[in-house]
Design an enzyme around this catalytic site. Sequence first.
Site, PDB file in Angstrom:
ATOM      1  N   GLY A  12     -29.689 127.163  35.520  1.00 32.90           N
ATOM      2  CA  GLY A  12     -30.001 125.774  35.898  1.00 32.90           C
ATOM      3  C   GLY A  12     -31.404 125.444  35.401  1.00 32.90           C
ATOM      4  O   GLY A  12     -32.142 124.698  36.020  1.00 32.90           O
ATOM      5  N   ALA A  18     -36.008 124.181  38.701  1.00 38.39           N
ATOM      6  CA  ALA A  18     -36.492 125.169  37.741  1.00 38.39           C
ATOM      7  C   ALA A  18     -37.774 124.677  37.073  1.00 38.39           C
ATOM      8  O   ALA A  18     -38.755 125.418  36.959  1.00 38.39           O
ATOM      9  CB  ALA A  18     -35.414 125.443  36.697  1.00 38.39           C
ATOM     10  N   ARG A  46     -26.372 124.210  30.952  1.00 40.25           N
ATOM     11  CA  ARG A  46     -25.282 123.661  30.136  1.00 40.25           C
ATOM     12  C   ARG A  46     -25.765 122.761  29.014  1.00 40.25           C
ATOM     13  O   ARG A  46     -25.058 122.561  28.028  1.00 40.25           O
ATOM     14  CB  ARG A  46     -24.321 122.889  31.042  1.00 40.25           C
ATOM     15  N   TYR A 205     -40.453 128.093  52.758  1.00 43.75           N
ATOM     16  CA  TYR A 205     -41.479 128.015  53.795  1.00 43.75           C
ATOM     17  C   TYR A 205     -42.001 129.397  54.182  1.00 43.75           C
ATOM     18  O   TYR A 205     -43.136 129.544  54.605  1.00 43.75           O
ATOM     19  CB  TYR A 205     -40.984 127.218  55.010  1.00 43.75           C
ATOM     20  N   HIS A 266     -36.222 125.880  57.298  1.00 46.54           N
ATOM     21  CA  HIS A 266     -37.681 126.038  57.278  1.00 46.54           C
ATOM     22  C   HIS A 266     -38.302 126.097  58.684  1.00 46.54           C
ATOM     23  O   HIS A 266     -39.058 126.994  59.016  1.00 46.54           O
ATOM     24  CB  HIS A 266     -38.354 124.879  56.533  1.00 46.54           C
ATOM     25  N   LEU A 426     -61.035 126.597  61.518  1.00 45.14           N
ATOM     26  CA  LEU A 426     -61.086 127.385  60.279  1.00 45.14           C
ATOM     27  C   LEU A 426     -60.351 126.596  59.194  1.00 45.14           C
ATOM     28  O   LEU A 426     -59.115 126.541  59.175  1.00 45.14           O
ATOM     29  CB  LEU A 426     -60.406 128.740  60.491  1.00 45.14           C
TER      30      LEU A 426
HETATM   31  C1  BG6 Z   1     -37.077 121.098  50.719  1.00 44.73           C
HETATM   32  C2  BG6 Z   1     -36.339 119.889  51.204  1.00 44.73           C
HETATM   33  O1  BG6 Z   1     -36.409 122.267  51.090  1.00 44.73           O
HETATM   34  O2  BG6 Z   1     -38.376 121.113  51.273  1.00 44.73           O
HETATM   35  C3  BG6 Z   1     -37.097 118.626  50.861  1.00 44.73           C
HETATM   36  O3  BG6 Z   1     -35.051 119.847  50.614  1.00 44.73           O
HETATM   37  C4  BG6 Z   1     -38.520 118.704  51.359  1.00 44.73           C
HETATM   38  O4  BG6 Z   1     -36.457 117.479  51.391  1.00 44.73           O
HETATM   39  C5  BG6 Z   1     -39.167 120.000  50.913  1.00 44.73           C
HETATM   40  O5  BG6 Z   1     -39.221 117.597  50.844  1.00 44.73           O
HETATM   41  C6  BG6 Z   1     -40.537 120.173  51.525  1.00 44.73           C
HETATM   42  O6  BG6 Z   1     -41.183 121.263  50.923  1.00 44.73           O
HETATM   43  P1  BG6 Z   1     -42.749 121.266  50.749  1.00 44.73           P
HETATM   44  O7  BG6 Z   1     -43.059 122.643  50.277  1.00 44.73           O
HETATM   45  O8  BG6 Z   1     -43.086 120.211  49.785  1.00 44.73           O
HETATM   46  O9  BG6 Z   1     -43.319 120.972  52.111  1.00 44.73           O
END
Ligand code: BG6
Length: 511
Positions: A12, A18, A46, A205, A266, A426
């Site tokens: 992809g 990516a 693709r 996350y 997350h 901090l």
């Molecule tokens: C992604 C979600 O997993 O995480 C998005 O699909 C979201 O909708 C994003 O915006 C947030 O990630 P970050 O690292 O920008 O806080």
Amino acid sequence: GYPQCLTITVLGASGDLARKKTYPALFSLWKAGHVPFNTKILGYARSKLELDEFKGKIRLFLKDSSNEKIEHFLSICDYVQGEYSSIEEGPPCFSGLNEVIEQLEREVEVNWKENAFITPSTSAAENKKYKRVVGNRIFYLALPPVVYPSVCAEIKASAMSSTKGSWTRVVVEKPFGKDLESSEKLNQSLSALFSEEQLYRIDHYLGKELVQNLVVMRFANRFISPLWNRDNIANVQIIFKEPFGTEGRGGYFDDYGIIRDVIQNHLLQIMCLVAMEKPCSLSPDDIRDEKLKVLRCIAPVSTDNVVVGQYSTGPHGQPAYVDDPGVPENSMAPTFCTCVMYVKNERWDGVPFIIKAGKALNEAKCEIRVQFKDVPGDLFESRRVQGKQARNEFVVRLQPDPTIFMKMTVKEPGLDMNLAQSELELLYTTRYQRVAIPEAYERLILDCINGDQQHFVRRDELVAAWTIFTPLLKYIDAGGMKPYPYPYGSVGPYEANALRERVGHQTNVIG
Ligand code: BG6
């Protein structure tokens, strides 16, 4: 040991994920010397693209470096065009990809045997003893999950590493299904092909600096660990706010909604790290065992403890969610949710964990706020106008501006004995000026290269996480909960704050 080489195949490769995340992370790792010598990066997609065209697309997202460095990195990148599943009776579609990888491995081997540049310290004769280079392979699926089963079957059939002592690892991105059943179906099809040790389920996350710090903060500080329980903590909030809407991703988002997009993965992962017991050791499975126990102590979210919202047009002409292309005009998908969960165990019984997540809100912020209970035997009651204590809070701000701070009550300076709330703070940009905080994806890809699964989601965690949310999601999908509208750029629906207060959260006002 044997000479090793690594091929990272990004499937992809011409897609958004990516280009925006995977390649820049690989570039940073490569620049910092973390990518093993003899690594090649193969893009697979693709689209019919010439190599230069492909490199042009990738180059746009490689920043903060000299052109020379960028070109050098691009010289280890290649591109292969192909399908994601075989056509009936045709050749397996990954056999071409496999040939390219084998060819790359052979080149390393030839170089090795001729001792061209790999090990100046050993002689060519010595190198000839090795029959094959150990060719390790990572397949990074930057693809929509619908193609995971066919792509994984293709990898298994045609592209696994085969040299003695080598490994193959497969990295998959969320969403891992839409509910418990579909996620288990996906799990079953992947685990029929790969072992759990070969599968790396990314939750980016878990790669964020301050999320990784949670284990250290909690278990390496004497002033935190004894207070971290229901005797002292009134509630915990985990807050995720984005100041933009779905912005063109509405087609994907409408099928998922905010709970599947960021909460079930997350934010729940963060909650596990906040709530878990001390693991027996820092080994990936000891930590994941403790996270799993937390998940298994959380009852499925009750609909009484949920408020959902959907953004409407904003005061400055910002579009409503339903204006996003691909979103049906009567969509009931939540773009905002506040929900309350409880961890029913000795440490946390009765303490609300309040999760709040929303798109198109007033600011960008992700933080954990641990609110402590009132001080018993309040000495200052008579001096307060409103009669309420300001509570201590321990705050971990993931972004923007990673910060850890503690809100505490102090004497306002001056002749009077008045109270004020202040912060022990901090701020990372001040304290760690010289340290570049790594991007989440960098760290996670490096972990995958090193075979460390600590920050990847194990199958049983995933099952437990879906178990918590599936009944609620089904109820919402069946139209059981109408989202409250909130204007783009606002703080979200008023009802969410009411829920938060109902379960005992207190907005701090000193007076
Ligand atoms: C992604 C979600 O997993 O995480 C998005 O699909 C979201 O909708 C994003 O915006 C947030 O990630 P970050 O690292 O920008 O806080």
